[in-house]
Structure formats: structure tokens, C-alpha cells
Design an enzyme around this catalytic site. Structure first.
Site, short mmCIF file in Angstrom:
data_model
loop_
_atom_site.label_atom_id
_atom_site.label_comp_id
_atom_site.label_asym_id
_atom_site.label_seq_id
_atom_site.Cartn_x
_atom_site.Cartn_y
_atom_site.Cartn_z
CG ASP B 123 59.34 -1.72 46.38
OD1 ASP B 123 60.03 -2.61 46.92
OD2 ASP B 123 59.73 -1.07 45.39
CG HIS B 130 68.26 1.90 45.62
ND1 HIS B 130 68.42 1.86 44.25
CD2 HIS B 130 66.95 2.19 45.84
CE1 HIS B 130 67.25 2.11 43.67
NE2 HIS B 130 66.34 2.31 44.61
CD GLU B 195 63.75 -0.18 41.91
OE1 GLU B 195 62.92 -0.53 42.78
OE2 GLU B 195 64.18 0.99 41.80
CD GLU B 197 62.66 -4.05 45.21
OE1 GLU B 197 61.82 -4.33 46.10
OE2 GLU B 197 62.58 -3.02 44.51
CG ASP B 229 59.72 -2.61 41.98
OD1 ASP B 229 58.60 -2.73 41.44
OD2 ASP B 229 60.09 -1.57 42.56
NE ARG B 233 65.00 2.99 37.68
CZ ARG B 233 64.77 2.56 38.92
NH1 ARG B 233 63.89 3.19 39.69
NH2 ARG B 233 65.38 1.50 39.38
CD GLN B 236 60.85 5.67 39.90
OE1 GLN B 236 61.38 4.86 39.15
NE2 GLN B 236 61.19 5.77 41.17
CE LYS B 249 59.73 2.00 41.42
NZ LYS B 249 60.96 1.25 41.67
CB THR B 253 56.18 -6.45 40.68
OG1 THR B 253 55.87 -5.05 40.64
CG2 THR B 253 57.27 -6.70 41.70
CD GLU B 356 71.23 2.05 42.62
OE1 GLU B 356 71.84 2.25 43.66
OE2 GLU B 356 70.37 1.13 42.51
#
Lengths: 413, 413
Positions: B123, B130, B195, B197, B229, B233, B236, B249, B253, B356
Site C-alpha cells: 500500500d 492525504h 480508504e 484507493e 483499505d 484509526r 493504528q 489495517k 482489505t 479526513e
């Protein structure tokens, strides 16, 4: 079942590292029979397991078939016990000597292969001394251990596709690094290093969304191998913030050809160092015999012993690593490999990497041949070996993992 | 060869996302034929590729055989071109309509599967917006972009074994986190995120020790899929220093069922944002048409669009990621997947993650149904879709990747 401390009709010395108390599994081939197949090391011989089982225990043939350990790994703990009990019986009961003899191949005539298909590869960071030493060097002026270090076994995923068998030459990697003058350049790593580690080989997978309890370690983990996690420190230092090591590690990781089953490590189990921070329940191993392991490694550089790391000092055990790895519901697959991280002890001569042995290059190592080393030079050969105590004074050998450094190839342009 | 902008005898609207300019590959099965097999999406139908090739182009049958895209991926760029040219010809030449009709299955009757066996998963972190946003939130008071960010595409390895197909339910992960009071607890993630992607699917492998030149991107990368993904948080934030994201993570996925071949993205190629730091030669794409891509994503939460990320703003291209990934000699394998990292634009409504969009939870999102969200709640469903411009006003669709959050399961004790 025959006890593991019985002696073999092969008349091995009691302390032979591959005596009947060890019985590690690997994959071999020979000039006369070039197909890779599963073998068990016994003394200076390799037992052709599929051939022997096919003759003497056909119902188990499916569990040991194929060109790798993959089938045996997937067969699960009951099959692992059955196969080990059988092989132990065969090798300790002289009435089997004739029938088994035809399936014994001199190890010197065999080529050893990467023993299993690596699914996911995780590398932990379980030595307090190593984490402290690297913290001092990579993050000077900060607390060397990050605040999380004693709360969880820190780990990260590595590249499974570049795990190679012992003896595979290692091409010096190129990459970006930042010089002391701040300039960013691309070129061959000038700080190529080793990391002496143990690797835990997962046999039985698990379901997605279902954490694996710490007590189930021996139901999922088949055995232990040696790992040399080659590391390019200059590449790593520049790239690793904030998402961790990547190209500084992914160019190659070497593993030993022999996987020592957990069943051989009963006498090597020891209590790990006292934990100075209370553990959350999923990591708490106080109520069961913990899986600290008295495994003694030896790192040789061009034939000279440069370090003797001791696994018994590792803060986190393989069982804790497994519980942590799956605590979020991540599933296991047959062939998953997770390594301990560099094994470093308190004494300078117990450090499992050159960056620690030479203290970031500031204190070059003087080798008995008169040369000095900070990091690896082209042509250098590194051999990591290990042993552990077995039952009744026997020795459990891990064999060795070996690799030689080749010069960097020209960059693409 | 029939041009990609030709129309199909299936009478699709010119802007259908799965028109003849797209022809994405996937794996499907049906109730009447439950064996997974390779298909090509066309309009509201799926072409049973193995069946069609078997009848109309037997010499290519081996390249499209099997229960996944693995064989086609390994077949290499020449085979990819041949198959695409053939399928394009069949679907645009009405004389094939009768012979092909028997191999077309309504998409609504099909089950879509994980399209290929994921080898290694990497990844990246290629969106400047970001990385800046997360830097501000994870490392307040520091420069949000780390010093290396514009010199190399930062990336890390993820867990290949927990990559799941679209539609797979996602069990909320448990893990360690540190509360605002400093207390360390174990429990269900309270900051479960997405996420959005793009993922690049490697077809042709490469040799260990041999970097892949940036110009060889289309020889190695077969196509592009969508990636969600999923990220915890709180887990993490506590674990990721110093070795990067791991359990935050690795629980799951999700990837889309359709892989859009690079050959469909010619009209979507754009120049990426101006690079403000000179690139080392191995990353320099100034001399060839760069691989910036005008792919427009849409993120829906419980049916409501919450973001429209634009891939054309990504600082690093897929070709640069590939060159970097292999710059140290790391080899590629068929089935390697590398994802771009969260795609976030300059505008708040272009941010590809909830952390975000809600600015770390401080600014809850108000959904049209009257509810608000900071992070994901149990039962929430996230759908990421995307499209890109095709030739002559056509539209290249990527389909979608979908997942719903299930409550956490009880911890092991």
C-alpha cells in the site's frame, strides 16, 4: 510412543544436533532423483519421508506428499504428532533398520530447497535490547523504546515473495539514501546488514474475524526455522518514517532449510524476562507455561563467530506474537511465517545485527583474519546456526541459514 | 483490429461504463454452473471468456483457463493484447452475435468472486493531500509531510491473506488503543474508517535482483481495480511508531471484482501534478507520457455520496510506484497487488477517508438521512465506484467495491 530421548540405531552421538530428539522437516532433492520432496534430517542422513510413509504407513501418505512442506503444514497438529511418533519409532527400533535404510540419503548428496510456500510474512521486534539499541541510533535524543513497546509486540508485514532458501546469493540492493550532507542519492547500499532471528511457521490457518487465543499457539504453529532478515540500513533510515521499513528489507530474506517442530522444543521452554508493564488478557501468558525458548544462536561472518544471540532473553514469545497478529481478526493461512525480529542480548557479543555490533559503524569489528567490518562487504558470507537443549541432555539443532553478498547490479539506467 | 470506440451489437448506450471500450476482467459463477471462471463485463452481461475462446479461438484457451485470472495475468502482455483484440472484435462485429450469445450471462444472475490470487500486497501513500491531512492529525506540531515524501513514493507491505472480494462483510476489529486519558485498553475499534484507493494488479513477474524500469510498467501491470483499505484509526495511532501500520489495517482489505486492463485507460492518461522536488532518474517520468490517470471515484455511505476523490491529483503514478517497489531488486510475482493509498483532493468533498472528511472526528458528517458520522457504525455500508474517460466520449467504468460493517465478535476471553 517411543520417548524422544531414546537412541537411534543409526548410532549417533548423544549430543548430535540432528538426533532423534530433533527430527526437523525440510525439502530435498538428489542428482539421481531431482524431484523435491519432504525429508527428515537424522544425523548425517535425510529420511525420504514420502517414500518411507508410502511403504510403512500408507494411510498417512497424503499428509507428507508433494514438493514442499505445504501439505504437512496444512494437515494439522494431529497429523504432525502422528508423523513424528512414527518417524521416532522407526529410527529408534532396530527392526526397522533394513526397511528404512533404502529411504535414507546422505545429506551431503542432497540439495536443500525453500521448505514451504510462504503465504504472509510478518517481522516482529521482540528483543528489548535490539529495540533499545536501534532506537538510540535511529531516533537519537528520544526515548529509545517507543511508549507502545512493552504493551504489544510491534510488528510489520514484509515481502513474502523475496524470501529465499539458505545458500541463495544476496545481490547488494540499490536505493535512495540521504547522505550526512543531506544530499539524496541512489546507489548500492553502503550499510548492508544482517538480522539474526527465529521464524515461526504457521501450519493450521484460521478464520477471518476470529482471533486465535494465545493458548492455541501449538495448534497453529508447526515449527521454528532460522531467519536472516537482510537489511539495508541507509535505505531503511531514509524511507521508514512514517509507514515503516520497506525497500530496506524487501530485497531478500533468507530462511533455513530445516523447520524444527514445536514438539522438539519442550525441554527448551523457559520463562521469558519479567514483564514490567501489565499485559492485557489476550497477551497474558502467566497462567500457562510460557513459550520463552532457550535457543542459542551463533552468527558467523566469513567463518568467524561475531555474535552469540540468546533467544531466552526475548521480551515477547512466539505465542504472544501469534495472539497479537490475530487479535484484530486477521486470519492465518498455511505457510504464514512470522519472525521474531533481531535477537540481541545485553552483552555486546550477543547482538544480532552488525549495526549493533559496530554501533552504527562507529566501532568497527575486528575479525580474526585481520580485517575489520562495519557493514557487509561484497563477497562476505554470513552463516547463522542455532541449538537448544533437548530432553535428557540431548541437543536440538536448527541447522543453519547461509548467504553470500554479490555486488550490486547496474541500476536500470 | 477493431477500434476500441466501435459500438457493440449489444446496443449499449454510448456512455455505458461497461461498453466495448472497457472490457474489464473478473471471475464469476452462476447457480446453473457454480464453477468460478473468467468473464468479461459487457453492458449488463458477462461474457464467459473460457467458453467463448474455447469455441472461437482455441489456441488462446490456455491463457484464459482456470477458476481465477491467475493464468491470464501470467500469460503476459502479448496474450493480454490478443485476448482484448479478439473480444473487441467479437462484440463489435454483429456476425458473431449468434455464436457469442450462448456465452453471455446476465450479470444479475452471476456471483462475482475475488478475481485473482493475491501474492504480495503493498500500500502506497501517493496523495499529497492525504499525507498532509494525516500528518497534521497523527503528528500535530510537526511538518505534516515527512522529509522523504517528495523524493520517493512511500509504501509498506500489507496482509495479502486478508484481501477479500467486494460484498464480503467486514467484522469490526478489536485491538489495543490508548485513550485520551492515556489508558491502554482492548476492545472494538471506535474509529473504523475507509480508504478509497486504486489498486494495480501485476501480471508479469520479474527476477530477483533486477529492478523494473519505469517504462516497463505496461509490460508488468495488467490492470487496475478499486480498493477499500479499511482502517482502524485508534489501533493504528497507537501501534504504528516505529514500524508502520499493522493491525490497524490487516483485518481486511476489499477489492472490486472487475480489473480494468491498462489498455482501456489510454484516454485517461494525464500529466500528474508538477513535481516540486527533482526526481532521481529511476523515478523520472518526464521523458515518456506519464501515467497520471483521470479516474474519478465516488464514495457512498449507506447510499449517500460522501466524497468524490480524483486520481488525477495523485503526486506519484502507478509506474513510479512500480519502479520504486523494485528499485532494490525486489522481484514481482503474478498476482502482486499494490494500491495507491487514499485518494484525497484539495477540496474537502474530495477526501477519500472519514478521518479526513470528519477531520479526526471533530467535524461530523451530516448525511441526507439526518444521521451524522465521524467513523463507521455497525451496519454501515460503503460503496466505492469509479469511472474514467474512454476514447471518443466513451466512459470506462470500474464497477464498485462494497462492504458492510458487522459488530465486533467477543474477544477470545
Amino acid at each position: 510412543m517411543t520417548t524422544a530421548s531414546a537412541t537411534s540405531w543409526l548410532d549417533l552421538p548423544a549430543d548430535h544436533p540432528f538426533g532423534v530428539a530433533t527430527l526437523p522437516y525440510g525439502v530435498f532433492s538428489t542428482a539421481s532423483d531431482p524431484g523435491p520432496r519432504v525429508g527428515v534430517a537424522i544425523g548425517e542422513m535425510i529420511l525420504d519421508l514420502a517414500a518411507a510413509v508410502g511403504q510403512l504407513a500408507p494411510p498417512l501418505a497424503a499428509a507428507v506428499a508433494g514438493p514442499s512442506l505445504d501439505t504437512l503444514l496444512a494437515a494439522g497438529p494431529q497429523a504432525w504428532s502422528q508423523v513424528r511418533a512414527l518417524v521416532t519409532a522407526w529410527l529408534t527400533d532396530a527392526t526397522f533398520s533394513e526397511r528404512l535404510g533404502q529411504h535414507l540419503v546422505p545429506a551431503r548428496d542432497a540439495v536443500l530447497h525453500l521448505p514451504f510456500t510462504v503465504a504472509d510474512y510478518v517481522d516482529f521486534y521482540a528483543s528489548e535490547q535490539h529495540a533499545t539499541n536501534l532506537g538510540k541510533m535511529f531516533r537519537p535524543g528520544q526515548d529509545p523504546l517507543t511508549p507502545n513497546w512493552k504493551h504489544l509486540p510491534i510488528g510489520y508485514h514484509g515481502r513474502a515473495g523475496t524470501i529465499v532458501g539458505s545458500g541463495t546469493d544476496i545481490v547488494r540492493p540499490c536505493g535512495q539514501r540521504r547522505g550526512t550532507d543531506g544530499e539524496i542519492t541512489f546507489g548500492p547500499s553502503a550499510r548492508l546488514d544482517i538480522e539474526a532471528e527465529l521464524g515461526f511457521v504457521v501450519g493450521t490457518g484460521s478464520r477471518l474475524g476470529r482471533p486465535v487465543d494465545i493458548d492455541r499457539f501449538p495448534e497453529h504453529v508447526f515449527g521454528v526455522c532460522l531467519v536472516n532478515d537482510w537489511s539495508a540500513r541507509d535505505i531503511q533510515a531514509w524511507e521508514y518514517v512514517p509507514l515503516g521499513p520497506f525497500l530496506g528489507k524487501s530485497f531478500a530474506t533468507s530462511i533455513s532449510p530445516w523447520v524444527v517442530p514445536l514438539a522438539a522444543l519442550g525441554a527448551a521452554r523457559v520463562t521469558p524476562p519479567a514483564r514490567t508493564v501489565p499485559l492485557l488478557p489476550y497477551l497474558d501468558d502467566a497462567r500457562t507455561p510460557p513459550w520463552g525458548l532457550d535457543v542459542r544462536l551463533e552468527v558467523r561472518l566469513n567463518g568467524h563467530v561475531v555474535s552469540r544471540p540468546m533467544f531466552d532473553g526475548m521480551y515477547w514469545t512466539g505465542a504472544q506474537m501469534l495472539a497479537h497478529l490475530t487479535a484484530n481478526g486477521a486470519s492465518l493461512r498455511t505457510g504464514d511465517l512470522y519472525a521474531s525480529g533481531t535477537i540481541s542480548g545485553a552483552r555486546p557479543d550477543q547482538r544480532g545485527s552488525l549495526i549493533e555490533l559496530s554501533w552504527g559503524g562507529a566501532e568497527p569489528l575486528r575479525l580474526p583474519d585481520g580485517t575489520t567490518r562495519t557493514f557487509l562487504e561484497d563477497g562476505d558470507e554470513v552463516v547463522i546456526s542455532a541449538s537448544a537443549p533437548g530432553p535428557d541432555g540431548t541437543v536440538i539443532g536448527f541447522g543453519e541459514v547461509r548467504g553470500r553478498i554479490l555486488p550490486a547490479t547496474e541500476p536500470p539506467r
